[in-house]
Design a protein around this motif. Sequence first.
Motif, PDB file in Angstrom:
ATOM      1  N   VAL A   1       3.904   7.695 -25.018  1.00 39.99           N
ATOM      2  CA  VAL A   1       3.406   7.254 -26.487  1.00 39.99           C
ATOM      3  C   VAL A   1       4.517   6.878 -26.638  1.00 39.99           C
ATOM      4  CG1 VAL A   1       4.156   8.660 -28.147  1.00 39.99           C
ATOM      5  CG2 VAL A   1       2.318   6.756 -28.734  1.00 39.99           C
ATOM      6  N   GLU A   2       4.699   5.021 -26.926  1.00 42.09           N
ATOM      7  CA  GLU A   2       5.956   3.673 -27.758  1.00 42.09           C
ATOM      8  C   GLU A   2       6.270   4.696 -28.974  1.00 42.09           C
ATOM      9  OE1 GLU A   2       8.464   1.378 -29.666  1.00 42.09           O
ATOM     10  OE2 GLU A   2       6.389   2.091 -30.404  1.00 42.09           O
ATOM     11  N   ILE A   3       7.716   5.027 -29.145  1.00 40.93           N
ATOM     12  CA  ILE A   3       8.028   5.227 -30.804  1.00 40.93           C
ATOM     13  C   ILE A   3       7.074   4.888 -32.017  1.00 40.93           C
ATOM     14  CG2 ILE A   3      10.231   4.300 -30.557  1.00 40.93           C
ATOM     15  CD1 ILE A   3       9.556   7.999 -31.572  1.00 40.93           C
ATOM     16  N   GLY A   4       7.223   2.975 -31.643  1.00 37.88           N
ATOM     17  CA  GLY A   4       7.147   2.779 -32.624  1.00 37.88           C
ATOM     18  C   GLY A   4       5.941   2.448 -33.177  1.00 37.88           C
ATOM     19  N   ASP A   5       4.873   2.662 -32.545  1.00 37.36           N
ATOM     20  CA  ASP A   5       3.884   3.095 -32.106  1.00 37.36           C
ATOM     21  C   ASP A   5       3.275   4.596 -32.603  1.00 37.36           C
ATOM     22  OD1 ASP A   5       2.293   0.426 -30.899  1.00 37.36           O
ATOM     23  OD2 ASP A   5       2.685   1.681 -29.136  1.00 37.36           O
ATOM     24  N   LEU A   6       3.572   5.709 -32.144  1.00 36.26           N
ATOM     25  CA  LEU A   6       3.414   6.686 -32.990  1.00 36.26           C
ATOM     26  C   LEU A   6       4.587   6.487 -34.161  1.00 36.26           C
ATOM     27  CD1 LEU A   6       3.593   9.661 -32.324  1.00 36.26           C
ATOM     28  CD2 LEU A   6       5.767   9.625 -31.881  1.00 36.26           C
ATOM     29  N   ALA A   7       5.013   6.008 -34.831  1.00 37.21           N
ATOM     30  CA  ALA A   7       5.215   6.140 -35.703  1.00 37.21           C
ATOM     31  C   ALA A   7       4.588   5.515 -36.661  1.00 37.21           C
ATOM     32  CB  ALA A   7       6.224   5.250 -36.081  1.00 37.21           C
ATOM     33  N   ALA A   8       3.925   4.588 -36.141  1.00 41.49           N
ATOM     34  CA  ALA A   8       1.982   3.562 -36.429  1.00 41.49           C
ATOM     35  C   ALA A   8       1.429   4.436 -37.636  1.00 41.49           C
ATOM     36  CB  ALA A   8       2.134   2.810 -36.150  1.00 41.49           C
ATOM     37  N   LEU A   9       0.768   5.968 -36.220  1.00 45.89           N
ATOM     38  CA  LEU A   9      -0.295   7.107 -36.265  1.00 45.89           C
ATOM     39  C   LEU A   9       0.610   7.693 -36.828  1.00 45.89           C
ATOM     40  CD1 LEU A   9      -2.635   8.125 -34.873  1.00 45.89           C
ATOM     41  CD2 LEU A   9      -1.721   9.208 -33.935  1.00 45.89           C
ATOM     42  N   TYR A  10       1.660   8.282 -37.653  1.00 45.23           N
ATOM     43  CA  TYR A  10       1.997   8.787 -38.530  1.00 45.23           C
ATOM     44  C   TYR A  10       1.468   8.501 -39.951  1.00 45.23           C
ATOM     45  CZ  TYR A  10       4.274  12.207 -35.710  1.00 45.23           C
ATOM     46  OH  TYR A  10       4.598  14.295 -35.209  1.00 45.23           O
ATOM     47  N   ALA A  11       2.471   7.470 -40.098  1.00 43.71           N
ATOM     48  CA  ALA A  11       1.561   6.658 -41.547  1.00 43.71           C
ATOM     49  C   ALA A  11       0.448   6.421 -41.700  1.00 43.71           C
ATOM     50  CB  ALA A  11       1.964   5.361 -41.214  1.00 43.71           C
ATOM     51  N   LEU A  12      -0.772   5.883 -40.621  1.00 40.35           N
ATOM     52  CA  LEU A  12      -2.158   5.938 -40.892  1.00 40.35           C
ATOM     53  C   LEU A  12      -2.629   7.491 -41.152  1.00 40.35           C
ATOM     54  CD1 LEU A  12      -2.987   3.668 -37.887  1.00 40.35           C
ATOM     55  CD2 LEU A  12      -3.084   3.396 -40.540  1.00 40.35           C
ATOM     56  N   ALA A  13      -1.819   9.365 -40.572  1.00 41.21           N
ATOM     57  CA  ALA A  13      -2.546  10.191 -40.980  1.00 41.21           C
ATOM     58  C   ALA A  13      -2.317  10.428 -41.931  1.00 41.21           C
ATOM     59  CB  ALA A  13      -1.476  11.091 -39.816  1.00 41.21           C
ATOM     60  N   LEU A  14      -1.396   9.954 -43.013  1.00 41.02           N
ATOM     61  CA  LEU A  14      -1.574   9.641 -44.699  1.00 41.02           C
ATOM     62  C   LEU A  14      -2.621   9.669 -45.307  1.00 41.02           C
ATOM     63  CD1 LEU A  14       2.318   9.270 -45.526  1.00 41.02           C
ATOM     64  CD2 LEU A  14       1.371  11.161 -45.023  1.00 41.02           C
ATOM     65  N   LYS A  15      -3.489   8.722 -44.802  1.00 43.15           N
ATOM     66  CA  LYS A  15      -3.924   8.073 -45.727  1.00 43.15           C
ATOM     67  C   LYS A  15      -5.749   8.559 -45.673  1.00 43.15           C
ATOM     68  CE  LYS A  15      -1.741   3.612 -45.175  1.00 43.15           C
ATOM     69  NZ  LYS A  15      -1.655   2.418 -44.582  1.00 43.15           N
ATOM     70  N   GLN A  16      -5.630   9.821 -44.059  1.00 44.70           N
ATOM     71  CA  GLN A  16      -6.734   9.974 -43.934  1.00 44.70           C
ATOM     72  C   GLN A  16      -7.126  11.690 -44.763  1.00 44.70           C
ATOM     73  OE1 GLN A  16      -8.303   9.030 -41.500  1.00 44.70           O
ATOM     74  NE2 GLN A  16      -6.642   7.774 -42.005  1.00 44.70           N
ATOM     75  N   SER A  17      -8.563  11.103 -45.737  1.00 46.12           N
ATOM     76  CA  SER A  17      -8.830  11.800 -46.454  1.00 46.12           C
ATOM     77  C   SER A  17      -9.972  13.482 -45.582  1.00 46.12           C
ATOM     78  CB  SER A  17     -10.043  11.619 -47.179  1.00 46.12           C
ATOM     79  OG  SER A  17     -10.932  11.116 -46.401  1.00 46.12           O
TER      80      SER A  17
END
Length: 290
Positions: free
Chosen positions: A189-205
């Motif tokens: 996984v590319e590091i920027g793509d990985l960071a984007a997933l972390y950001a999305l994980a914060l929004k999950q209910s």
Amino acid sequence: MTGGTGGIGAAVVKQLVQDGASVIGLARSDNSAARLRANGASVYPGDLRAPESWVARAAACDALIHTGATFSDDMGRVDRQSMLALKQAAKHRKQPLKVVYTGGIWLFPGTGAVQTITEKTPFAPLPAFRFMTETIRTLSHGTDLNLTVVHPALACSRDSGPIADMTRALKAGEPFTTRARPDTMWPLVEIGDLAALYALALKQSRFRLSLIASSISGISVGHLASHISARHGQPLEIVTEDAPRNTAPDTDWSAGYALSQTVDTTHARRVTGWQPDHSTVEDLVVALSK
């Protein structure tokens, strides 16, 4: 954020700041504090080894992202104690604290045990990372924390990870020395793509969520080397090395490179809407090879 100056953590800080979040980074040195501020975060002084100095502040935030690790002999004990202290501090909240914990692809078995790894695959961690599975179970118990666990594949950036390491070896005219064999499969996984997933994980209910963070389900080390060779017009030799004799399994951080793994990349995309920009090996090599 813990570990906000590390390879993964720094990328996550940049992503969150870009998204407009107010990020507080745990810093145990002036140098770490300066690097966090340079990436747009504010700073809270503290050390993973002394959780009593910072967990109350962390528990007062909307969420905590844990990417910190000591990579020392006591890494497991430090990780477990800090997360237990955080869980205790979160008991005083009216709403569960959102926690994004960093696991890893090496908590799962190699391809010899399962054909394709999914989030439902039972853990079979390497000895050096066994503590993570115990911590995850502890954090999952009860209702004090809203837990998401992100399991990064081998993270690749211009400066670190398999592609950067292979490229450095090739340019130095040296073989690429690794614990893997040419037919060993690595999910990437590319590091920027990985960071984007972390950001999305914060929004999950969802109250409990596990996400394998991989945009490349698996590529053999030999095939990856051939891509890099073609990109630079030079051959790259792969040399497989044995495990170091003087390293105990509990501190053998590099043992995972010998694991051959192929993962299912669909769950994280389906649940979070994640759309990694680098979904082919060609994209990764072009983007990251200097």
